[in-house]
Design an enzyme around this catalytic site. Sequence first.
Site, PDB file in Angstrom:
ATOM      1  N   HIS A 117       0.855  -1.074  -0.067  1.00 15.35           N
ATOM      2  CA  HIS A 117      -0.558   0.350   0.036  1.00 15.35           C
ATOM      3  C   HIS A 117       0.909   1.026  -0.071  1.00 15.35           C
ATOM      4  O   HIS A 117       0.155   2.495  -0.661  1.00 15.35           O
ATOM      5  CB  HIS A 117      -0.793  -0.146   1.467  1.00 15.35           C
ATOM      6  CG  HIS A 117      -2.579   0.418   0.501  1.00 15.35           C
ATOM      7  ND1 HIS A 117      -3.530  -0.050   1.744  1.00 15.35           N
ATOM      8  CD2 HIS A 117      -2.425   1.043  -0.160  1.00 15.35           C
ATOM      9  CE1 HIS A 117      -4.733   0.946   1.168  1.00 15.35           C
ATOM     10  NE2 HIS A 117      -3.972   1.414  -0.130  1.00 15.35           N
ATOM     11  N   ASP A 140      -9.571  -0.240   3.809  1.00 16.82           N
ATOM     12  CA  ASP A 140      -9.085  -1.271   4.627  1.00 16.82           C
ATOM     13  C   ASP A 140      -9.260  -1.155   5.574  1.00 16.82           C
ATOM     14  O   ASP A 140     -10.434  -0.777   6.211  1.00 16.82           O
ATOM     15  CB  ASP A 140      -7.275  -0.309   4.608  1.00 16.82           C
ATOM     16  CG  ASP A 140      -6.301  -0.338   4.394  1.00 16.82           C
ATOM     17  OD1 ASP A 140      -6.104  -1.440   5.409  1.00 16.82           O
ATOM     18  OD2 ASP A 140      -5.551  -0.045   4.098  1.00 16.82           O
ATOM     19  N   HIS A 142      -6.693  -1.350   8.215  1.00 16.70           N
ATOM     20  CA  HIS A 142      -6.336   0.249   8.690  1.00 16.70           C
ATOM     21  C   HIS A 142      -6.345   0.721   8.460  1.00 16.70           C
ATOM     22  O   HIS A 142      -6.618   1.572   7.504  1.00 16.70           O
ATOM     23  CB  HIS A 142      -4.829  -0.776   8.769  1.00 16.70           C
ATOM     24  CG  HIS A 142      -4.016  -2.427   8.409  1.00 16.70           C
ATOM     25  ND1 HIS A 142      -4.157  -3.162   7.942  1.00 16.70           N
ATOM     26  CD2 HIS A 142      -3.867  -2.990  10.077  1.00 16.70           C
ATOM     27  CE1 HIS A 142      -4.261  -4.253   7.662  1.00 16.70           C
ATOM     28  NE2 HIS A 142      -4.190  -4.743   9.349  1.00 16.70           N
ATOM     29  N   ASP A 144      -3.191   3.054   7.886  1.00 20.23           N
ATOM     30  CA  ASP A 144      -2.121   3.286   7.369  1.00 20.23           C
ATOM     31  C   ASP A 144      -1.604   5.374   7.477  1.00 20.23           C
ATOM     32  O   ASP A 144      -1.516   5.575   6.125  1.00 20.23           O
ATOM     33  CB  ASP A 144      -2.358   3.140   5.424  1.00 20.23           C
ATOM     34  CG  ASP A 144      -2.295   2.211   5.788  1.00 20.23           C
ATOM     35  OD1 ASP A 144      -2.181   1.144   6.117  1.00 20.23           O
ATOM     36  OD2 ASP A 144      -3.008   1.514   4.617  1.00 20.23           O
ATOM     37  N   HIS A 157       4.668   0.617   4.124  1.00 21.74           N
ATOM     38  CA  HIS A 157       2.841   0.354   3.790  1.00 21.74           C
ATOM     39  C   HIS A 157       2.329   1.051   4.813  1.00 21.74           C
ATOM     40  O   HIS A 157       0.981   1.238   4.698  1.00 21.74           O
ATOM     41  CB  HIS A 157       2.822  -0.329   3.378  1.00 21.74           C
ATOM     42  CG  HIS A 157       2.870  -1.382   4.325  1.00 21.74           C
ATOM     43  ND1 HIS A 157       1.919  -2.976   3.901  1.00 21.74           N
ATOM     44  CD2 HIS A 157       3.777  -2.009   5.856  1.00 21.74           C
ATOM     45  CE1 HIS A 157       1.811  -3.419   5.200  1.00 21.74           C
ATOM     46  NE2 HIS A 157       2.211  -3.195   6.459  1.00 21.74           N
ATOM     47  N   ASP A 248      -7.423  -1.453  -0.075  1.00 20.85           N
ATOM     48  CA  ASP A 248      -6.349  -2.924   0.492  1.00 20.85           C
ATOM     49  C   ASP A 248      -7.902  -4.331   0.088  1.00 20.85           C
ATOM     50  O   ASP A 248      -7.809  -3.883   0.837  1.00 20.85           O
ATOM     51  CB  ASP A 248      -6.415  -2.271   1.360  1.00 20.85           C
ATOM     52  CG  ASP A 248      -5.247  -3.037   1.991  1.00 20.85           C
ATOM     53  OD1 ASP A 248      -4.797  -4.214   1.049  1.00 20.85           O
ATOM     54  OD2 ASP A 248      -3.921  -2.693   2.557  1.00 20.85           O
ATOM     55  N   ASP A 250      -7.173  -6.196   2.203  1.00 21.35           N
ATOM     56  CA  ASP A 250      -7.338  -6.899   3.366  1.00 21.35           C
ATOM     57  C   ASP A 250      -8.776  -6.127   4.192  1.00 21.35           C
ATOM     58  O   ASP A 250      -9.185  -6.505   5.490  1.00 21.35           O
ATOM     59  CB  ASP A 250      -5.803  -6.306   4.396  1.00 21.35           C
ATOM     60  CG  ASP A 250      -5.754  -5.549   4.827  1.00 21.35           C
ATOM     61  OD1 ASP A 250      -6.330  -4.315   4.862  1.00 21.35           O
ATOM     62  OD2 ASP A 250      -4.289  -4.781   4.796  1.00 21.35           O
ATOM     63  N   GLU A 293      -1.787  -5.319  -1.851  1.00 17.95           N
ATOM     64  CA  GLU A 293      -2.030  -6.004  -0.904  1.00 17.95           C
ATOM     65  C   GLU A 293      -2.237  -7.865  -1.179  1.00 17.95           C
ATOM     66  O   GLU A 293      -2.421  -8.861  -0.425  1.00 17.95           O
ATOM     67  CB  GLU A 293      -2.496  -5.860   0.780  1.00 17.95           C
ATOM     68  CG  GLU A 293      -1.468  -4.374   0.988  1.00 17.95           C
ATOM     69  CD  GLU A 293      -0.042  -4.678   1.407  1.00 17.95           C
ATOM     70  OE1 GLU A 293       0.419  -5.300   1.585  1.00 17.95           O
ATOM     71  OE2 GLU A 293       0.043  -3.046   1.935  1.00 17.95           O
TER      72      GLU A 293
HETATM   73 MN   LIG Z   1      -3.183  -0.517   3.425  1.00 15.04          MN
END
Ligand SMILES: [Mn+2]
Length: 325
Positions: A117, A140, A142, A144, A157, A248, A250, A293
């Site tokens: 990322h 995401d 997260h 980030d 990232h 992302d 994830d 990712e």
């Molecule tokens: Mn990310």
Amino acid sequence: MTFDMLEKQETPHYNFIKGHALTVIKAPFSDGQSKKGVEKGPDYLLKQGLVHDLENLGWTTEIVNPLAEVTGSVQNVTTYKNIHNIDSVACSTELIYKTVRDTTKDGRFALTLGGDHSIAIGTILGALKTYPDLGLLWIDAHADINTLDTTESGNIHGCPVAFAMGLNEVVPAPFSWLNSLRKLKKNRIAYIGLRDIDEGEKQVLKENNITSVFTMYHIDRYGMNNVIEMALKALNKDGDSPILCSYDVDSVDPLYVPATGTPVRGGLTLREGLFLAERLAETGNLVGLDIVECNPDLATNDIHVVDTISAGCAVARCALGETLF
Ligand SMILES: [Mn+2]
């Protein structure tokens, strides 16, 4: 509910894109984190037939790889605290920045395939150069948004949003290319899907008064449909500003997307993840999309690879106009 109450899913029209043209920007980059394999993401997504599928949706496509010349050739010599690979991340994100800037300036859709990322430092600043009123939708698990001073892992990232907003107090020399660029303002970002926010990041979000943070709690509480509308409203009251979506994989639950570097359970269902992309397409305001990712090397079996890569491709197709009916 009766049949005549059903709302028809609208066929997307892309307000900012001339002639239904897109550039697939390969970003086979992994130095923003420590797990090898994520650089294989672009080729796996393309091998799955993504370009063919997008052409069937009416897009004319070209594929570029701005990192072709530099991959593996940049020596990491710059040091700052615990941060890893400053030189190679700075070099690659600058090349991605230029490519996204030129692609969007041309009126083409920028579809960037990561890679980790960290590449979004380049995609955000590139799209922002072309579209000063850009809104960023960050999908995401997260946030980030670690700064170079708050990150515990030292992996960039986890820092791209802080770079794009200009939140780093010290910018190491290799990143000096971004000093003169317009930065993303705090009211031009919305998050969806978060469920693992570092303590340092919570502080950064609060200190900078970033309020459009829709976590999994909000999705459970209000439903995905309402969350998307709230996020779009927050970015863009009148609904006519360009949007970059940095997606992302994830964000989707590891049940559906297992082959990714930092999986967190309790995420989006696959349908929620795709619906989000369908709805973004419908706004007509998408100017770019990052899919990041996907790491085929982290799969424990072949089905995990197929699940992860097909989810990444499906997000791209939905954001680029695929509808169910
Ligand atoms: Mn990310």
